[in-house]
Write a protein that holds these residues in place. Structure first.
Motif, PDB file in Angstrom:
ATOM      1  N   ILE A 159      76.068  54.580 -82.173  1.00 16.97           N
ATOM      2  CA  ILE A 159      76.149  53.552 -81.127  1.00 16.97           C
ATOM      3  C   ILE A 159      75.617  54.077 -79.785  1.00 16.97           C
ATOM      4  CG2 ILE A 159      78.051  52.315 -82.245  1.00 16.97           C
ATOM      5  CD1 ILE A 159      79.983  53.556 -80.240  1.00 16.97           C
ATOM      6  N   LEU A 160      75.275  55.347 -79.746  1.00 11.65           N
ATOM      7  CA  LEU A 160      74.706  55.953 -78.535  1.00 11.65           C
ATOM      8  C   LEU A 160      73.896  57.148 -78.998  1.00 11.65           C
ATOM      9  CD1 LEU A 160      77.080  57.287 -75.682  1.00 11.65           C
ATOM     10  CD2 LEU A 160      74.863  58.237 -76.193  1.00 11.65           C
ATOM     11  N   GLY A 161      72.674  57.283 -78.497  1.00 13.66           N
ATOM     12  CA  GLY A 161      71.857  58.423 -78.886  1.00 13.66           C
ATOM     13  C   GLY A 161      71.217  59.074 -77.673  1.00 13.66           C
ATOM     14  N   ILE A 162      71.288  60.397 -77.611  1.00  9.51           N
ATOM     15  CA  ILE A 162      70.664  61.139 -76.512  1.00  9.51           C
ATOM     16  C   ILE A 162      69.600  62.066 -77.079  1.00  9.51           C
ATOM     17  CG2 ILE A 162      71.045  62.775 -74.628  1.00  9.51           C
ATOM     18  CD1 ILE A 162      73.963  61.816 -74.517  1.00  9.51           C
ATOM     19  N   ASP A 163      68.390  61.871 -76.614  1.00 10.89           N
ATOM     20  CA  ASP A 163      67.261  62.682 -77.070  1.00 10.89           C
ATOM     21  C   ASP A 163      67.342  64.063 -76.432  1.00 10.89           C
ATOM     22  OD1 ASP A 163      64.758  63.702 -77.822  1.00 10.89           O
ATOM     23  OD2 ASP A 163      63.744  61.786 -77.502  1.00 10.89           O
ATOM     24  N   VAL A 164      67.336  65.106 -77.245  1.00  2.54           N
ATOM     25  CA  VAL A 164      67.415  66.463 -76.722  1.00  2.54           C
ATOM     26  C   VAL A 164      66.123  67.233 -76.991  1.00  2.54           C
ATOM     27  CG1 VAL A 164      68.981  68.423 -76.468  1.00  2.54           C
ATOM     28  CG2 VAL A 164      69.883  66.315 -77.365  1.00  2.54           C
ATOM     29  N   TRP A 165      65.064  66.521 -77.391  1.00  2.00           N
ATOM     30  CA  TRP A 165      63.762  67.185 -77.510  1.00  2.00           C
ATOM     31  C   TRP A 165      63.270  67.525 -76.098  1.00  2.00           C
ATOM     32  CZ3 TRP A 165      59.853  66.737 -81.811  1.00  2.00           C
ATOM     33  CH2 TRP A 165      60.462  66.406 -83.036  1.00  2.00           C
ATOM     34  N   GLU A 166      62.535  68.623 -75.982  1.00  4.39           N
ATOM     35  CA  GLU A 166      62.043  69.000 -74.650  1.00  4.39           C
ATOM     36  C   GLU A 166      61.160  67.922 -74.030  1.00  4.39           C
ATOM     37  OE1 GLU A 166      60.197  72.853 -74.836  1.00  4.39           O
ATOM     38  OE2 GLU A 166      62.099  73.857 -74.409  1.00  4.39           O
ATOM     39  N   HIS A 167      60.461  67.143 -74.870  1.00  2.00           N
ATOM     40  CA  HIS A 167      59.566  66.132 -74.288  1.00  2.00           C
ATOM     41  C   HIS A 167      60.328  65.078 -73.489  1.00  2.00           C
ATOM     42  CE1 HIS A 167      59.920  63.930 -78.405  1.00  2.00           C
ATOM     43  NE2 HIS A 167      60.638  63.264 -77.540  1.00  2.00           N
ATOM     44  N   SER A 168      61.647  64.996 -73.677  1.00  3.76           N
ATOM     45  CA  SER A 168      62.413  63.979 -72.957  1.00  3.76           C
ATOM     46  C   SER A 168      62.800  64.413 -71.543  1.00  3.76           C
ATOM     47  CB  SER A 168      63.656  63.580 -73.755  1.00  3.76           C
ATOM     48  OG  SER A 168      64.482  64.703 -73.972  1.00  3.76           O
ATOM     49  N   TYR A 169      62.588  65.689 -71.232  1.00  2.00           N
ATOM     50  CA  TYR A 169      63.021  66.147 -69.893  1.00  2.00           C
ATOM     51  C   TYR A 169      62.152  67.224 -69.265  1.00  2.00           C
ATOM     52  CZ  TYR A 169      65.178  70.034 -72.533  1.00  2.00           C
ATOM     53  OH  TYR A 169      65.403  71.110 -73.356  1.00  2.00           O
ATOM     54  N   TYR A 170      61.182  67.766 -69.986  1.00  2.00           N
ATOM     55  CA  TYR A 170      60.548  69.019 -69.564  1.00  2.00           C
ATOM     56  C   TYR A 170      59.780  68.926 -68.236  1.00  2.00           C
ATOM     57  CZ  TYR A 170      59.078  73.793 -70.139  1.00  2.00           C
ATOM     58  OH  TYR A 170      58.918  75.152 -69.963  1.00  2.00           O
ATOM     59  N   LEU A 171      59.109  67.807 -67.994  1.00  2.00           N
ATOM     60  CA  LEU A 171      58.285  67.704 -66.779  1.00  2.00           C
ATOM     61  C   LEU A 171      59.103  67.927 -65.511  1.00  2.00           C
ATOM     62  CD1 LEU A 171      55.864  64.671 -67.386  1.00  2.00           C
ATOM     63  CD2 LEU A 171      55.370  67.111 -67.546  1.00  2.00           C
ATOM     64  N   ARG A 172      60.290  67.341 -65.468  1.00  2.00           N
ATOM     65  CA  ARG A 172      61.114  67.517 -64.267  1.00  2.00           C
ATOM     66  C   ARG A 172      62.064  68.709 -64.365  1.00  2.00           C
ATOM     67  NH1 ARG A 172      64.794  62.731 -61.801  1.00  2.00           N
ATOM     68  NH2 ARG A 172      62.761  61.923 -61.175  1.00  2.00           N
ATOM     69  N   TYR A 173      62.612  68.929 -65.536  1.00  2.00           N
ATOM     70  CA  TYR A 173      63.719  69.890 -65.632  1.00  2.00           C
ATOM     71  C   TYR A 173      63.335  71.235 -66.247  1.00  2.00           C
ATOM     72  CZ  TYR A 173      66.640  65.775 -64.719  1.00  2.00           C
ATOM     73  OH  TYR A 173      67.204  64.651 -64.173  1.00  2.00           O
ATOM     74  N   GLN A 174      62.159  71.340 -66.853  1.00  2.00           N
ATOM     75  CA  GLN A 174      61.752  72.553 -67.573  1.00  2.00           C
ATOM     76  C   GLN A 174      62.877  73.035 -68.494  1.00  2.00           C
ATOM     77  OE1 GLN A 174      61.099  72.845 -63.861  1.00  2.00           O
ATOM     78  NE2 GLN A 174      59.462  71.443 -64.430  1.00  2.00           N
ATOM     79  N   ASN A 175      63.415  74.224 -68.256  1.00  2.00           N
ATOM     80  CA  ASN A 175      64.435  74.753 -69.183  1.00  2.00           C
ATOM     81  C   ASN A 175      65.850  74.295 -68.832  1.00  2.00           C
ATOM     82  OD1 ASN A 175      64.399  76.259 -66.808  1.00  2.00           O
ATOM     83  ND2 ASN A 175      65.345  78.015 -67.817  1.00  2.00           N
ATOM     84  N   ARG A 176      65.996  73.438 -67.813  1.00  2.00           N
ATOM     85  CA  ARG A 176      67.335  73.072 -67.330  1.00  2.00           C
ATOM     86  C   ARG A 176      67.883  71.852 -68.082  1.00  2.00           C
ATOM     87  NH1 ARG A 176      64.178  73.206 -62.988  1.00  2.00           N
ATOM     88  NH2 ARG A 176      64.838  71.168 -62.226  1.00  2.00           N
ATOM     89  N   ARG A 177      68.091  72.026 -69.371  1.00  2.00           N
ATOM     90  CA  ARG A 177      68.538  70.916 -70.206  1.00  2.00           C
ATOM     91  C   ARG A 177      69.872  70.325 -69.720  1.00  2.00           C
ATOM     92  NH1 ARG A 177      69.516  71.685 -76.645  1.00  2.00           N
ATOM     93  NH2 ARG A 177      67.256  71.979 -76.711  1.00  2.00           N
ATOM     94  N   LEU A 178      70.773  71.207 -69.301  1.00  2.00           N
ATOM     95  CA  LEU A 178      72.092  70.742 -68.870  1.00  2.00           C
ATOM     96  C   LEU A 178      71.992  69.750 -67.707  1.00  2.00           C
ATOM     97  CD1 LEU A 178      75.166  70.838 -69.008  1.00  2.00           C
ATOM     98  CD2 LEU A 178      75.110  72.895 -67.573  1.00  2.00           C
TER      99      LEU A 178
END
Ligand code: MN3
Length: 201
Positions: A159-178
């Motif tokens: 019922i809720l999904g969060i994408d954790v692939w790097e392509h979902s955040y890398y441009l802004r966050y680089q390695n800062r997944r948290l």
């Protein structure tokens, strides 16, 4: 018929947590890529007229020669449809009603649920997803999958999904997944959408 969700917001409207370029590439290249690949795989086969839900519910019956590729790409289509659906530039920040009651029952509190989502997503090694699902005992559960695997394959309803692939955040966050996870959950995760999805399963 294989369909991508139509985004109910502009690419730039999730800027509080995800930059416009990332949303654009993620939707138009990555997500659409899964759809295009899936269409190529099933065109001319007996699965041609199946929708993505039917493909996933019956994935074990698919010919071995294309089964893995079909599952990967069907998962990619459905997981991303869910991801876009639960994000919003004007989110409802907290669940209420029936869903909140179940969250309190199964996690103790909404804050505990958010910590569990973050812990699961943070600890995914490599690419994958974090989900809130209803399991076969009708309980809420946080679970993760690798790559584009779906909890549907384990009999769970996401019922809720969060994408954790790097392509979902890398441009802004680089390695800062948290930081991506915290911003997504606090600023653009729409519990109104999650409640609606829950009410339909
Ligand atoms: Mn993705």
């Amino acid at each position: 018929m294989i369909k991508l969700i139509e985004l109910p917001y502009s690419y730039s409207s999730l800027e509080e947590a995800i930059d416009a370029k990332t949303v654009e590439i993620h939707y138009e290249k990555h997500h659409k890529g899964y759809k295009d690949n899936l269409l190529k795989l099933i065109s001319g086969t007996k699965y041609e007229d199946w929708d993505v839900e039917k493909i996933m519910m019956n994935s074990n019956t698919i010919d071995d020669s294309i089964k893995t590729a079909v599952k990967n790409n069907a998962g990619g289509v459905l997981n991303h449809n869910l991801y876009w659906e639960v994000l919003s530039p004007k989110p409802k920040n907290k669940p209420e009603g029936e869903l909140l009651k179940l969250i309190d029952r199964d996690f103790g509190s909404f804050e505990n649920l958010k910590s569990k989502l973050i812990d699961n997503a943070k600890s995914r090694f490599g690419s994958g997803w974090t989900f809130l699902v209803v399991n076969s005992e009708d309980k809420l559960e946080v679970c993760g999958t690798a790559n584009q695997d779906s909890p549907i394959y384990d009999g769970k309803k996401p019922i809720l999904g969060i994408d954790v692939w790097e392509h979902s955040y890398y441009l802004r966050y680089q390695n800062r997944r948290l930081e991506y996870l915290e911003n997504l959950i606090e600023k653009i995760l729409n519990w109104d959408a999650v409640e609606k999805i829950y009410s339909k399963i």
